[in-house]
Write a protein that holds these residues in place. Structure first.
Motif, PDB file in Angstrom:
ATOM      1  N   LEU A   1       0.843  -1.199   0.000  1.00  0.00           N
ATOM      2  CA  LEU A   1       0.000   0.000   0.000  1.00  0.00           C
ATOM      3  C   LEU A   1       0.878   1.248   0.000  1.00  0.00           C
ATOM      4  N   PHE A   2       0.316   2.343  -0.499  1.00  0.00           N
ATOM      5  CA  PHE A   2       1.024   3.624  -0.467  1.00  0.00           C
ATOM      6  C   PHE A   2       0.846   4.245   0.915  1.00  0.00           C
ATOM      7  N   PRO A   3       1.913   4.387   1.707  1.00  0.00           N
ATOM      8  CA  PRO A   3       1.758   4.827   3.101  1.00  0.00           C
ATOM      9  C   PRO A   3       1.280   6.272   3.246  1.00  0.00           C
ATOM     10  N   HIS A   4       1.532   7.103   2.228  1.00  0.00           N
ATOM     11  CA  HIS A   4       1.168   8.523   2.324  1.00  0.00           C
ATOM     12  C   HIS A   4      -0.261   8.780   1.848  1.00  0.00           C
TER      13      HIS A   4
ATOM     14  N   ASN B   1      -5.847   4.884  -1.751  1.00  0.00           N
ATOM     15  CA  ASN B   1      -5.117   3.714  -2.239  1.00  0.00           C
ATOM     16  C   ASN B   1      -5.953   2.920  -3.245  1.00  0.00           C
ATOM     17  N   ILE B   2      -7.262   2.895  -3.022  1.00  0.00           N
ATOM     18  CA  ILE B   2      -8.142   2.151  -3.920  1.00  0.00           C
ATOM     19  C   ILE B   2      -8.452   2.952  -5.182  1.00  0.00           C
ATOM     20  N   LEU B   3      -8.520   4.266  -5.055  1.00  0.00           N
ATOM     21  CA  LEU B   3      -8.873   5.125  -6.185  1.00  0.00           C
ATOM     22  C   LEU B   3      -7.743   5.304  -7.195  1.00  0.00           C
ATOM     23  N   ILE B   4      -6.504   5.165  -6.751  1.00  0.00           N
ATOM     24  CA  ILE B   4      -5.395   5.628  -7.587  1.00  0.00           C
ATOM     25  C   ILE B   4      -5.271   4.874  -8.913  1.00  0.00           C
ATOM     26  N   ALA B   5      -5.393   3.555  -8.891  1.00  0.00           N
ATOM     27  CA  ALA B   5      -5.183   2.818 -10.144  1.00  0.00           C
ATOM     28  C   ALA B   5      -6.282   3.088 -11.179  1.00  0.00           C
ATOM     29  N   PRO B   6      -7.570   3.014 -10.815  1.00  0.00           N
ATOM     30  CA  PRO B   6      -8.594   3.302 -11.825  1.00  0.00           C
ATOM     31  C   PRO B   6      -8.516   4.723 -12.382  1.00  0.00           C
ATOM     32  N   THR B   7      -8.152   5.695 -11.522  1.00  0.00           N
ATOM     33  CA  THR B   7      -8.089   7.077 -12.000  1.00  0.00           C
ATOM     34  C   THR B   7      -6.812   7.354 -12.780  1.00  0.00           C
TER      35      THR B   7
ATOM     36  N   LEU C   1     -14.257  -2.764   5.683  1.00  0.00           N
ATOM     37  CA  LEU C   1     -13.367  -1.703   6.161  1.00  0.00           C
ATOM     38  C   LEU C   1     -13.886  -0.309   5.848  1.00  0.00           C
ATOM     39  N   TRP C   2     -15.176  -0.174   5.718  1.00  0.00           N
ATOM     40  CA  TRP C   2     -15.762   1.131   5.411  1.00  0.00           C
ATOM     41  C   TRP C   2     -15.346   2.187   6.432  1.00  0.00           C
ATOM     42  N   GLU C   3     -15.298   1.802   7.713  1.00  0.00           N
ATOM     43  CA  GLU C   3     -14.992   2.772   8.768  1.00  0.00           C
ATOM     44  C   GLU C   3     -13.530   3.221   8.743  1.00  0.00           C
ATOM     45  N   LYS C   4     -12.689   2.540   7.959  1.00  0.00           N
ATOM     46  CA  LYS C   4     -11.264   2.888   7.876  1.00  0.00           C
ATOM     47  C   LYS C   4     -10.938   3.729   6.637  1.00  0.00           C
ATOM     48  N   ARG C   5     -11.921   4.169   5.913  1.00  0.00           N
ATOM     49  CA  ARG C   5     -11.703   4.766   4.590  1.00  0.00           C
ATOM     50  C   ARG C   5     -10.764   5.979   4.613  1.00  0.00           C
ATOM     51  N   ASP C   6     -10.802   6.777   5.679  1.00  0.00           N
ATOM     52  CA  ASP C   6      -9.990   7.997   5.742  1.00  0.00           C
ATOM     53  C   ASP C   6      -8.728   7.834   6.585  1.00  0.00           C
TER      54      ASP C   6
END
Length: 253
Positions: free
Chosen positions: A101-104, A110-116, A139-144
């Protein structure tokens, strides 16, 4: 032709032959687990399919598209050009043992980056899909939150969601639980099992024998760079014929 065809694959690192005439044919929706001792070529074989490693000889096809095929004149594998290889590889999602995963970036980013970035899709279009995937892996509650605040099992579930965000037709798992504490392994295996229940085509390199037995349509035992034995889970775990298979399974008890 099968959905996935890897034919007569040979791969060397320097002067060491690590894959020796290995072949795999899979149907769409099939789940194949690859088991075997460390250093047997399992992960290399998986990485050759998704072009993280290149083969020396053999053919790699998904349906009627090929990544590499053997040139009869030279006896060596010849690859398609970079654009065609990229298109081929986008059909696969890969989950590694070390999460990657990208730590920053937050979990959702992390989920959005590849499709965009890769598929050039607008964020507004991808966001609902990413949110649905996070709910799917619990993991919805961990999204941010950032990866540093997650457990190993949570990181791996984010990695699974990230791979699924590209809408792959094949999922590849390279020992997805080997970096996890035993109590965290179950949550990752449940996420993979749900994909199997939805008929996702999957190849899983794993040391989790009970899981391989439960989730797989077919199990392959590799050792010394070759497929020593393959069959249904009942055949491999219940009545293995190869002495290497027998010895390996006894060592895992």
């Amino acid at each position: 032709m099968s959905f996935i065809n890897m034919e007569n694959i040979e791969k060397s690192f320097n002067d060491t032959l690590v894959l020796k005439d290995v072949s795999l044919h899979m149907d769409k929706g099939e789940v194949v687990s690859i088991i075997g001792p460390s250093g047997s070529g399992k992960s290399t074989f998986l990485r050759c399919l998704c072009h993280l490693e290149t083969i020396d000889k053999g053919n790699i096809y998904i349906e009627d598209e090929y990544l590499a095929k053997n040139d009869p004149a030279t006896g060596k594998a010849v690859y398609v050009d970079a654009d065609a290889a990229n298109k081929f590889c986008l059909r696969m999602g890969m989950v590694f043992q070390s999460f990657n995963l990208f730590p920053h970036m937050t979990v959702i980013d992390n989920i959005l980056i590849a499709p965009t970035l890769v598929q050039k899709r607008p964020k507004a279009e991808v966001l609902p899909e990413a949110e649905t995937l996070l709910k799917r892996v619990g993991l919805w509650e961990k999204r941010d939150q950032y990866p540093s605040s997650l457990s190993g099992g949570q990181k791996q579930r984010v990695a699974i969601a990230r791979a699924l965000a590209m809408n792959p037709s094949i999922m590849l798992f390279d020992e997805p639980t080997s970096a996890l504490d035993p109590e965290l392994t179950g949550e990752v295996l449940r996420a993979i099992k749900e994909l199997a229940d939805e008929n996702m085509t999957m190849i899983i390199v794993t040391h989790e024998m009970a899981f391989a037995r439960e989730v797989s349509n077919r199990v392959i035992f590799m050792a010394d760079g070759i497929i020593q034995e393959e069959g249904t889970p009942e055949q491999i775990f219940g009545n293995p014929q190869n002495k290497r298979t027998q010895a390996f399974l006894e060592s895992m008890l």
